[in-house]
Scaffold this active site. Structure first.
Site, PDB file in Angstrom:
ATOM      1  N   CYS A 103      -1.079   8.539  -8.846  1.00 23.03           N
ATOM      2  CA  CYS A 103      -1.035   7.426  -7.792  1.00 23.03           C
ATOM      3  C   CYS A 103      -1.453   6.140  -8.299  1.00 23.03           C
ATOM      4  O   CYS A 103      -1.049   5.145  -7.852  1.00 23.03           O
ATOM      5  CB  CYS A 103      -1.906   7.608  -6.397  1.00 23.03           C
ATOM      6  SG  CYS A 103      -1.260   9.231  -5.417  1.00 23.03           S
ATOM      7  N   HIS A 127      -2.770   0.730  -3.299  1.00 24.39           N
ATOM      8  CA  HIS A 127      -2.187   2.047  -3.239  1.00 24.39           C
ATOM      9  C   HIS A 127      -2.217   2.243  -1.765  1.00 24.39           C
ATOM     10  O   HIS A 127      -3.362   2.527  -1.103  1.00 24.39           O
ATOM     11  CB  HIS A 127      -2.887   2.999  -4.001  1.00 24.39           C
ATOM     12  CG  HIS A 127      -2.385   4.400  -3.761  1.00 24.39           C
ATOM     13  ND1 HIS A 127      -1.026   4.609  -3.759  1.00 24.39           N
ATOM     14  CD2 HIS A 127      -3.273   5.651  -3.745  1.00 24.39           C
ATOM     15  CE1 HIS A 127      -1.080   6.033  -3.394  1.00 24.39           C
ATOM     16  NE2 HIS A 127      -2.277   6.476  -3.273  1.00 24.39           N
ATOM     17  N   ASN A 149       1.609   8.383   1.917  1.00 22.27           N
ATOM     18  CA  ASN A 149       1.214   8.199   0.569  1.00 22.27           C
ATOM     19  C   ASN A 149       2.501   8.331  -0.236  1.00 22.27           C
ATOM     20  O   ASN A 149       2.602   9.404  -0.342  1.00 22.27           O
ATOM     21  CB  ASN A 149       0.146   9.010   0.315  1.00 22.27           C
ATOM     22  CG  ASN A 149      -0.681   8.834  -0.796  1.00 22.27           C
ATOM     23  OD1 ASN A 149       0.074   8.381  -1.871  1.00 22.27           O
ATOM     24  ND2 ASN A 149      -1.589   9.275  -1.377  1.00 22.27           N
TER      25      ASN A 149
END
Ligand code: UT7
Length: 320
Positions: free
Chosen positions: A114, A247, A277
């Protein structure tokens, strides 16, 4: 002196949004209120079978190239941040390169889960600053749904598929004011996909496994500090930052980081509710939304912060 500036940005989400209720209808043992209160996620997008990271990445890249007014053939470097590559090899970057019709640019994948997009921006900036490359495509593209165990409600409700891309160009004035990237491999057990391919079979588990609370604690400790480190090194005070783009994993982490950095809630770009996500794609997805809806204006300063499996984390300070 040569610097890197952002010339264009684009993003892409596949198919129709899949709501929390849709997941329940498909048999996931969860509830809408739990997901919204713990994560802020309302919908995610899931790529159809056979649609791969390069397919999502190519759509995002075309939009970024169009905004930049640059032809794919002019690119001299392509970096794809992904943990869900199309194949073991060749790299997703070379597959995407072929789909864009570029021949001759250097192309490689970067794996920092990520944190992949901030890692890739940091690497791309160094290529441009060195003078070796002038027009660089940086893509975050993921089909994370391929790694989900739909019987594990601790993880399957959190992730989605998508892509975002930026075109960087050599410039006389800096558009990337600074970057910082870090890793701590001793933390690799709290978020991983512990599978391997051997002899034509998968050994271990090819599903995301996560200790959610450990990830949460780690993220809220490193994200504010890496943002401050990046701003300090660039000689920019946090008061000068117009936008924070973290993020997009969990709205509670995002809000915590915003508060810790002294940002007003309206200065924090939040899109996790719409796409969940999406790992390396989440930051450019959020940034593209804020550029295209007119929030991010020419001359403004934006700090990106990412964290992911490894553990990896980093930040990039931009001036648009
Ligand atoms: O890119 C980085 C990726 N990861 C992250 O950013 C994740 C970071 N962590 C988190 O966001 C949070 O830890 C989660 C959202 C994953 C979990 O929230 P939490 O407040 O830490 O919940 P928990 O793990 O303590 O679980 C609490 C309860 C448990 O039930 P009991 O044992 O208390 O009865 C779980 O079984 O919530 C239950 N639960 C669920 N319930 C409904 C866990 N997942 C679900 C679910 N639906 N999907």
């Amino acid at each position: 002196m040569t610097f890197a500036r952002i010339a264009g940005i684009g993003s892409y989400l596949p198919g129709d949004p899949v709501s929390n209720q849709d997941l329940i209808a498909r048999g996931v043992d969860t509830d809408n209120d739990w997901i919204i209160s713990r994560t802020g996620i309302k919908t995610r997008h899931l790529a159809a079978p056979g649609v791969n990271s390069s397919d999502l990445g190519v759509e995002a890249s075309r939009r970024a190239l169009e905004m930049a007014g640059i032809e794919a053939s002019e690119l001299d470097l392509i970096i794809v941040a992904t943990s869900t590559p199309d194949m073991f090899f060749p790299s997703t970057a070379t597959i995407l390169q072929a789909k864009l019709g570029n021949v001759g640019a250097a192309a490689f994948d970067l794996q920092a889960v990520c944190a992949g997009f901030v890692y890739a921006l940091s690497v791309a900036e160094k290529f441009i600053k060195s003078g070796s490359h002038k027009k660089v495509l940086v893509v975050g593209a993921e089909v994370f749904s391929r790694l989900l165990d739909w019987k594990d409600r601790n993880t399957c409700v959190l992730f989605g598929d998508g892509a975002g891309a930026v075109v960087l160009e050599a410039a006389e004035f800096p558009g990337i004011l600074g970057t910082a990237i870090h890793a701590d491999g001793s933390k690799n057990a709290i978020l991983n996909v512990p599978g391997q391919v051997s002899g034509g079979n998968i050994t271990g588990e090819a599903f995301v496994r996560m200790d959610g609370q450990a990830v949460f604690k780690f993220a809220v400790s490193v994200l504010p500090s890496v943002a401050k480190q990046t701003c300090d090194t660039a000689g920019v005070s946090m008061d000068e930052i117009n936008w924070l783009i973290p993020h997009q994993a969990n709205v509670r982490i995002i809000e915590f980081v915003g508060k810790k950095l002294g940002m007003r809630p309206e200065q924090v770009v939040v899109t996790v509710g719409e796409h969940g996500n999406t790992s390396a794609a989440s930051i450019p997805l959020a940034m593209d939304a804020a550029v295209r809806d007119g929030r991010i204006q020419h001359g403004q300063k934006v700090i990106l912060v990412g964290v992911g499996g490894g553990f990896t984390w980093g930040a990039a300070l931009l001036r648009f």
